[in-house]
Design a protein around this motif. Structure first.
Motif, PDB file in Angstrom:
ATOM      1  N   PHE A  61       0.830  -1.207   0.000  1.00 38.68           N
ATOM      2  CA  PHE A  61       0.000   0.000   0.000  1.00 38.68           C
ATOM      3  C   PHE A  61       0.867   1.261   0.000  1.00 38.68           C
ATOM      4  O   PHE A  61       0.675   2.170  -0.814  1.00 38.68           O
ATOM      5  N   TYR A  62       1.865   1.280   0.883  1.00 35.25           N
ATOM      6  CA  TYR A  62       2.703   2.483   0.958  1.00 35.25           C
ATOM      7  C   TYR A  62       3.729   2.544  -0.171  1.00 35.25           C
ATOM      8  O   TYR A  62       4.170   3.631  -0.547  1.00 35.25           O
ATOM      9  N   GLN A  63       4.086   1.403  -0.706  1.00 37.14           N
ATOM     10  CA  GLN A  63       5.014   1.436  -1.849  1.00 37.14           C
ATOM     11  C   GLN A  63       4.346   2.155  -3.025  1.00 37.14           C
ATOM     12  O   GLN A  63       4.969   2.953  -3.724  1.00 37.14           O
ATOM     13  N   GLU A  64       3.053   1.882  -3.210  1.00 35.98           N
ATOM     14  CA  GLU A  64       2.330   2.569  -4.291  1.00 35.98           C
ATOM     15  C   GLU A  64       2.286   4.077  -4.040  1.00 35.98           C
ATOM     16  O   GLU A  64       2.454   4.876  -4.956  1.00 35.98           O
ATOM     17  N   LYS A  65       2.066   4.426  -2.789  1.00 41.73           N
ATOM     18  CA  LYS A  65       2.040   5.868  -2.451  1.00 41.73           C
ATOM     19  C   LYS A  65       3.407   6.492  -2.701  1.00 41.73           C
ATOM     20  O   LYS A  65       3.512   7.583  -3.266  1.00 41.73           O
ATOM     21  N   ARG A  66       4.458   5.795  -2.240  1.00 37.21           N
ATOM     22  CA  ARG A  66       5.816   6.319  -2.446  1.00 37.21           C
ATOM     23  C   ARG A  66       6.075   6.527  -3.935  1.00 37.21           C
ATOM     24  O   ARG A  66       6.538   7.583  -4.367  1.00 37.21           O
TER      25      ARG A  66
END
Ligand code: PMP
Ligand code: GLN
Length: 375
Positions: free
Chosen positions: A283-288
């Protein structure tokens, strides 16, 4: 006479307040702005009508303790004893404060690796002990030679933060090997491992202190559900310590908070039946990746980000100002708030770097990036 003469209001508080006053997009203090999982909201709504409003046992709501035992087993293969090695805390901040207060004595030294998160130093000072700030390498890897040189017979504790706030670095296998060799030479040093972002790593997997057999008997490991489940305001975390340390930690905990807010403990316990921590990194990799793509054509230079929800960026191509003033102007003139990295150093080292929090919905990231690209 102040007990903490050199400690001032945290930069997270200062920047968030200034962002609100100027109606800026707040990418400074680290907290998500997207909605919390509806399943968790529904659990809380249902629980509000149930009998969950009185003290839990001092060390935590028993079903939550056993859920954490299961989680740690599944994540790291470590079997914890819920009654002697696990404690629910009011967030990681209280876990850190309590651990230091319980274990560090007058004139002890505590090694803190800079840049460092802001809540380690004050409890050390309140113990009449000495924080020893040791710089990480320029690429934010630990310099084990320098760390070893900083160790003395008075060194009581080394604090490691992995994944690392603010730099987004994660520790490698070789770092743990070096740490273990060092600890072999100094049998009395304890490790405080702040792993609040343990489930927020990207290409490389997080190595937890839980998986290092040589550390288990001398390490306090700290985590926070605020980060893992996007509920920073709930202030629920936990710490794991070997029994002989936990006995001392509980002596402080019982008089600092006694027990942690009951409804949130029960809600997290129930939620752990439904949710998997495996999804958080993705989830946060996509945001990053999205945030980095949005800033690709800006004049900010983006540093690598291996974990956490923070992106460090250099503004050296934009301005010569010091980073605190740059951040203040960024709010006032461009409507975006960030955190100056100098505040994470004891000596205020200014490398023209600032930290953005990308735990935000896409519309917020897009608008922030639009403003940042126009600079
Ligand atoms: N450690 C680190 C590295 C953090 O970034 C934070 C911030 N949230 C904390 C500890 C404190 O966590 P909590 O909000 O659970 O007290
Ligand atoms: N951990 C958050 C950050 O790094 C701040 C939490 C706080 O303000 N104490 O932004």
């Amino acid at each position: 006479m102040s007990k903490l003469p050199h400690i001032s209001t945290s930069m997270f508080t200062v920047m968030s307040k200034m962002a609100a006053e100027h109606n800026a997009i707040n990418l400074s203090q680290g907290f998500p702005n997207f909605p919390v999982d509806e399943r968790l909201i529904n659990i809380v709504a249902k629980l509000a009508k149930e009998n969950v409003h009185q003290y839990t046992p001092m060390s935590g709501y028993p079903p939550l303790l056993s859920k954490i035992v299961t989680l740690v087993k599944k994540s790291y293969g470590r079997t914890l004893q819920a009654d002697t090695e696990l404690l629910i805390t009011a967030g990681a901040t209280q876990a850190i404060f309590t651990t230091i207060l319980a274990l560090v004595k007058t004139n002890d030294e505590v090694l803190i690796l800079d840049p460092s998160y802001d809540c380690y130093e004050a409890p050390v000072l309140l113990c009449n002990a000495n924080p020893v700030r040791v710089a990480l390498n320029d690429d934010y890897t630990p310099n084990w030679e320098i760390i070893e040189k900083a160790c003395t017979p008075k060194t009581k504790m080394i604090i490691i933060n992995n994944p690392h706030n603010p730099t987004g670095k994660i520790l490698k296998q070789s770092d743990f090997e070096s740490l273990e060799i060092l600890l072999g030479k100094y049998p009395d040093i304890l490790v405080l491992s702040d792993e609040v972002y343990e489930y927020i790593t990207f290409e490389q997997k997080h190595i937890s202190a839980h998986t290092r057999k040589k550390l288990l008997n001398r390490c306090v490991m700290i985590s926070s559900f605020g980060k893992s489940f996007h509920v920073t305001g709930w202030k629920v975390g936990y710490l794991v310590a070997p029994e002989y340390l936990m006995k001392e930690i509980k002596k402080v905990h019982q008089f600092l908070v006694f027990s942690v807010n009951s409804i949130c403990q029960v809600a997290i316990s129930d939620y752990l039946n439904l949710v998997s921590v495996d999804e958080i990194g993705k989830f946060y990799q996509e945001k990053r990746d999205y945030f980095r793509r949005l800033l690709k054509d800006s004049r900010f230079k983006l540093m690598p980000c291996e974990g956490t929800y923070f992106q460090v960026a250099s503004y050296a191509a934009i301005s010569n100002e010091n980073d605190v003033n740059f951040c203040k102007n960024l709010i006032v003139e461009h409507g975006v708030a960030a955190i100056p990295i100098s505040t994470f150093y004891a000596d205020g080292k200014d490398l023209k770097l600032i930290r953005f929090c990308f735990a935000k919905d896409n519309a917020t990231l897009e608008e922030a990036a639009k403003r940042l690209c126009a600079i």
